[in-house]
Design an enzyme around this catalytic site. Structure first.
Site, PDB file in Angstrom:
ATOM      1  N   ASN A  12     -28.563 -52.878   0.169  1.00  0.00           N
ATOM      2  CA  ASN A  12     -27.574 -51.967   0.756  1.00  0.00           C
ATOM      3  C   ASN A  12     -27.456 -50.751  -0.157  1.00  0.00           C
ATOM      4  O   ASN A  12     -26.924 -50.840  -1.247  1.00  0.00           O
ATOM      5  CB  ASN A  12     -26.224 -52.696   0.886  1.00  0.00           C
ATOM      6  CG  ASN A  12     -25.138 -51.782   1.428  1.00  0.00           C
ATOM      7  OD1 ASN A  12     -25.401 -50.637   1.809  1.00  0.00           O
ATOM      8  ND2 ASN A  12     -23.912 -52.286   1.469  1.00  0.00           N
ATOM      9  N   HIS A  94     -18.747 -54.379   6.585  1.00  0.00           N
ATOM     10  CA  HIS A  94     -18.798 -54.387   5.117  1.00  0.00           C
ATOM     11  C   HIS A  94     -17.390 -54.158   4.568  1.00  0.00           C
ATOM     12  O   HIS A  94     -16.609 -53.399   5.141  1.00  0.00           O
ATOM     13  CB  HIS A  94     -19.751 -53.303   4.610  1.00  0.00           C
ATOM     14  CG  HIS A  94     -20.042 -53.452   3.150  1.00  0.00           C
ATOM     15  ND1 HIS A  94     -19.170 -52.998   2.180  1.00  0.00           N
ATOM     16  CD2 HIS A  94     -21.068 -54.039   2.494  1.00  0.00           C
ATOM     17  CE1 HIS A  94     -19.676 -53.309   0.990  1.00  0.00           C
ATOM     18  NE2 HIS A  94     -20.820 -53.945   1.156  1.00  0.00           N
ATOM     19  N   GLU A 164     -19.516 -61.938   1.271  1.00  0.00           N
ATOM     20  CA  GLU A 164     -19.351 -61.031   0.134  1.00  0.00           C
ATOM     21  C   GLU A 164     -17.883 -61.022  -0.297  1.00  0.00           C
ATOM     22  O   GLU A 164     -17.074 -60.273   0.284  1.00  0.00           O
ATOM     23  CB  GLU A 164     -19.756 -59.606   0.521  1.00  0.00           C
ATOM     24  CG  GLU A 164     -21.192 -59.462   0.959  1.00  0.00           C
ATOM     25  CD  GLU A 164     -21.714 -58.030   0.778  1.00  0.00           C
ATOM     26  OE1 GLU A 164     -22.726 -57.889   0.106  1.00  0.00           O
ATOM     27  OE2 GLU A 164     -21.084 -57.082   1.269  1.00  0.00           O
ATOM     28  N   SER A 207     -22.382 -58.425  -6.767  1.00  0.00           N
ATOM     29  CA  SER A 207     -22.890 -58.466  -8.148  1.00  0.00           C
ATOM     30  C   SER A 207     -24.105 -59.373  -8.325  1.00  0.00           C
ATOM     31  O   SER A 207     -24.241 -60.029  -9.361  1.00  0.00           O
ATOM     32  CB  SER A 207     -21.767 -58.869  -9.120  1.00  0.00           C
ATOM     33  OG  SER A 207     -20.742 -57.902  -9.099  1.00  0.00           O
TER      34      SER A 207
HETATM   35  P1  13P Z   1     -23.154 -54.978  -5.571  1.00  0.00           P
HETATM   36  O1  13P Z   1     -24.420 -55.777  -5.535  1.00  0.00           O
HETATM   37  O2  13P Z   1     -23.331 -53.623  -6.192  1.00  0.00           O
HETATM   38  O3  13P Z   1     -22.000 -55.756  -6.124  1.00  0.00           O
HETATM   39  O4  13P Z   1     -22.789 -54.664  -4.033  1.00  0.00           O
HETATM   40  C1  13P Z   1     -22.781 -55.712  -3.130  1.00  0.00           C
HETATM   41  C2  13P Z   1     -22.640 -55.176  -1.764  1.00  0.00           C
HETATM   42  O5  13P Z   1     -21.659 -54.580  -1.416  1.00  0.00           O
HETATM   43  C3  13P Z   1     -23.762 -55.393  -0.844  1.00  0.00           C
HETATM   44  O6  13P Z   1     -23.409 -55.085   0.455  1.00  0.00           O
END
Ligand code: 13P
Length: 247
Positions: A12, A94, A164, A207
């Site tokens: 992403n 998201h 997430e 992360s």
């Molecule tokens: P990070 O991997 O930077 O934490 O972002 C995760 C994310 O929002 C993927 O959609």
């Protein structure tokens, strides 16, 4: 024969990349060809046509889609526009859309149904905030997000779910393996109990780096990851890819 899983790794990009940086990323990542891996790039709208028509081993997704079909809605990007430039699907819900742009479960449901109607793939993001987790509301929140987003939905072959946790996104602190396993079990059970869907495609995001990629790969039965910052440098992303395909 080895029974190997087909992993999905989705990058992403969020609101990053110039066209030049984008070309560099695709040039490097598209050289990696693994039969057991599907690579998805969820990229900014202006670049979708360019990449969807040039690289056939990376599936180009949008990061969002309008909940309206067209008309006097200044600034909206609709399903018919995206289909006409060759996108394969869209991320929906998201947490940055939910929290920074006030997207409700109802709006997310509209987007999901538009994608279903157009036989287009969906990566539906769900996840609790830190406050909700601390108050013991994680399961309630995940349940509500799933049930409301999928009201009227039946084409599960188009759906990928990305769990997430909001507090793990962009913080450098992924969820613990134990909590991830619990969340995975809970989400899979909702799909089995409510929709009769076994083995929903389920990713983790928040992360994810090289170290956490090993956790997902070796300590869970997840189908892959949705990755933000660790996927933006193509060589970093390549290292994560190798963890999934070479272990
Ligand atoms: P990070 O991997 O930077 O934490 O972002 C995760 C994310 O929002 C993927 O959609």
């Amino acid at each position: 024969m080895l029974d190997r899983k087909k992993y999905i790794l989705a990058s992403n990009w969020k609101a990053n990349f110039t066209l030049e940086e984008a070309i560099n990323w695709f040039e490097i990542v598209s050289r990696l060809n693994y039969p057991d891996l599907r690579i998805i790039a969820a990229i900014p709208y202006p670049y979708i046509h360019y990449f969807a028509t040039r690289y056939n081993n990376i599936d180009v997704f949008s990061q969002n889609i309008s909940h309206v079909l067209g008309g006097a809605y200044t600034g909206e990007v609709t399903i018919s526009m995206l289909k006409s430039v060759g996108f394969r699907g869209s991320i929906v819900g998201h947490s940055e859309r939910r929290h920074l742009f006030n997207e409700s479960n109802q709006i997310i449901n509209k987007k999901v149904l538009i994608l279903q109607e157009n036989s287009t793939e969906i990566i539906l993001c769900i996840g609790e905030t830190l406050e909700e987790r601390k108050e013991g509301k994680t399961e309630r929140v995940l349940y509500d997000q799933i049930i409301s987003a999928l009201n009227g939905f039946s084409r599960f072959e188009l759906l990928t779910v990305a769990y997430e946790p909001v507090w793990a996104i962009g913080t450098g602190i992924p969820i613990s393996p134990h909590d991830l396993t619990e969340a995975e079990r809970f989400i899979r059970k909702i799909f089995e109990d409510k929709f009769g869907v076994k083995n929903i495609i389920l990713l983790y995001g928040g992360s994810v780096d090289k170290e956490f990629a090993k956790v997902i790969r070796n300590q869970t039965t997840l189908d892959g990851a949705l990755i933000g910052s660790a996927s933006w440098k193509p060589h970093n992303f390549e290292e994560i890819i190798r963890i999934f395909v070479e272990h």
